[in-house]
Design an enzyme around this catalytic site. Structure first.
Site, PDB file in Angstrom:
ATOM      1  N   ILE A  34     -10.538  -7.309 109.026  1.00  0.00           N
ATOM      2  CA  ILE A  34     -10.749  -8.546 108.272  1.00  0.00           C
ATOM      3  C   ILE A  34     -11.115  -9.708 109.192  1.00  0.00           C
ATOM      4  O   ILE A  34     -11.715 -10.682 108.759  1.00  0.00           O
ATOM      5  CB  ILE A  34      -9.480  -8.869 107.439  1.00  0.00           C
ATOM      6  CG1 ILE A  34      -9.799  -9.749 106.250  1.00  0.00           C
ATOM      7  CG2 ILE A  34      -8.380  -9.481 108.295  1.00  0.00           C
ATOM      8  CD1 ILE A  34      -8.664  -9.827 105.236  1.00  0.00           C
ATOM      9  N   HIS A 102      -2.851   2.484 113.881  1.00  0.00           N
ATOM     10  CA  HIS A 102      -4.281   2.240 113.687  1.00  0.00           C
ATOM     11  C   HIS A 102      -4.971   2.212 115.033  1.00  0.00           C
ATOM     12  O   HIS A 102      -4.390   1.788 116.028  1.00  0.00           O
ATOM     13  CB  HIS A 102      -4.541   0.943 112.919  1.00  0.00           C
ATOM     14  CG  HIS A 102      -3.901  -0.274 113.523  1.00  0.00           C
ATOM     15  ND1 HIS A 102      -2.548  -0.541 113.401  1.00  0.00           N
ATOM     16  CD2 HIS A 102      -4.409  -1.269 114.270  1.00  0.00           C
ATOM     17  CE1 HIS A 102      -2.263  -1.658 114.042  1.00  0.00           C
ATOM     18  NE2 HIS A 102      -3.377  -2.121 114.583  1.00  0.00           N
TER      19      HIS A 102
HETATM   20  P1  5GP Z   1      -3.104  -5.060 115.768  1.00  0.00           P
HETATM   21  O1  5GP Z   1      -2.952  -6.548 115.986  1.00  0.00           O
HETATM   22  O2  5GP Z   1      -1.850  -4.474 115.167  1.00  0.00           O
HETATM   23  O3  5GP Z   1      -3.607  -4.305 116.961  1.00  0.00           O
HETATM   24  O4  5GP Z   1      -4.280  -4.891 114.706  1.00  0.00           O
HETATM   25  C1  5GP Z   1      -4.135  -5.268 113.370  1.00  0.00           C
HETATM   26  C2  5GP Z   1      -5.514  -5.617 112.867  1.00  0.00           C
HETATM   27  O5  5GP Z   1      -5.476  -5.644 111.460  1.00  0.00           O
HETATM   28  C3  5GP Z   1      -6.025  -6.991 113.321  1.00  0.00           C
HETATM   29  O6  5GP Z   1      -7.226  -6.835 114.067  1.00  0.00           O
HETATM   30  C4  5GP Z   1      -6.231  -7.752 112.010  1.00  0.00           C
HETATM   31  O7  5GP Z   1      -7.395  -8.555 112.031  1.00  0.00           O
HETATM   32  C5  5GP Z   1      -6.345  -6.635 110.996  1.00  0.00           C
HETATM   33  N1  5GP Z   1      -5.879  -6.995 109.669  1.00  0.00           N
HETATM   34  C6  5GP Z   1      -4.756  -7.699 109.357  1.00  0.00           C
HETATM   35  N2  5GP Z   1      -4.620  -7.810 108.029  1.00  0.00           N
HETATM   36  C7  5GP Z   1      -5.693  -7.166 107.487  1.00  0.00           C
HETATM   37  C8  5GP Z   1      -6.113  -6.939 106.132  1.00  0.00           C
HETATM   38  O8  5GP Z   1      -5.468  -7.338 105.168  1.00  0.00           O
HETATM   39  N3  5GP Z   1      -7.266  -6.247 105.954  1.00  0.00           N
HETATM   40  C9  5GP Z   1      -8.009  -5.774 107.009  1.00  0.00           C
HETATM   41  N4  5GP Z   1      -9.135  -5.106 106.725  1.00  0.00           N
HETATM   42  N5  5GP Z   1      -7.631  -5.960 108.302  1.00  0.00           N
HETATM   43  C10 5GP Z   1      -6.492  -6.655 108.525  1.00  0.00           C
END
Ligand code: 5GP
Ligand code: ZN
Length: 116
Positions: A34, A102
Site C-alpha cells: 500500500i 511476508h
Molecule cells: P514490514 O514493515 O512488516 O516489513 O512490512 C509491512 C508492509 O505492509 C509495509 O511495507 C506496509 O506498507 C504494508 N502494509 C501495511 N498495511 C497494509 C495494507 O493494509 N495493505 C497493503 N497492501 N499493504 C500494507
C-alpha cells in the site's frame, strides 16, 4: 495457526480486507504494498498465519519454499527479473510492522547495498 483474530494479513488472505492481489497459489497470496518503496513492491504472504519467516520455515517447509518460488515468479511477471530484492524484515529492530510472515519483492529502480 490458520488464522489470527485481528491480524491484518489474515484479513487480506480471507478476502475481508481489500488488496490488489496479483498472484495466488495454494499456500500463498501476492499483493501490492500500500506504500510502495520501489516501482515494483509486492508482498508475498502465506494464507496460514506464521509470525516470521523462521517460524514459517519451521512449521511448513513446503510453504516456505512455495513463498520463495512465488516471489521469483512475481519478479519475472513484473519484468524486474534482472534486478530485484527479497526482504523479510524480522523483529521490531528490523522494522517488521506486520507480524504475519511476508516477503517484500522490490525492483524497478537501482537497489543500493547495504540497505538502511
Ligand atoms: P514490514 O514493515 O512488516 O516489513 O512490512 C509491512 C508492509 O505492509 C509495509 O511495507 C506496509 O506498507 C504494508 N502494509 C501495511 N498495511 C497494509 C495494507 O493494509 N495493505 C497493503 N497492501 N499493504 C500494507
Ligand atoms: Zn495473520
Amino acid at each position: 495457526v490458520s488464522s489470527v483474530e485481528g491480524c491484518l494479513f489474515c484479513g487480506i488472505a480471507a478476502g475481508e480486507i481489500p488488496a490488489t492481489v496479483i498472484r495466488e497459489s495454494e499456500r500463498t497470496l501476492a499483493f501490492r504494498d500500500i506504500n510502495p518503496a520501489a516501482p515494483t513492491h509486492v508482498l508475498i504472504i502465506t494464507r496460514d498465519h506464521y509470525d516470521t519467516i523462521g517460524a514459517l520455515a519451521e512449521g511448513d517447509p513446503e510453504g516456505a519454499a512455495e513463498l520463495l518460488r512465488e516471489a521469483a515468479a512475481v519478479a519475472e511477471a513484473e519484468g524486474v527479473g534482472s534486478g530485484w530484492r527479497l526482504v523479510s524484515n524480522t523483529g521490531p529492530d528490523a522494522g517488521q510492522s506486520v507480524f504475519h510472515v511476508h516477503a517484500h519483492v522490490l525492483g524497478g529502480r537501482p537497489l543500493s547495498w547495504p540497505p538502511g
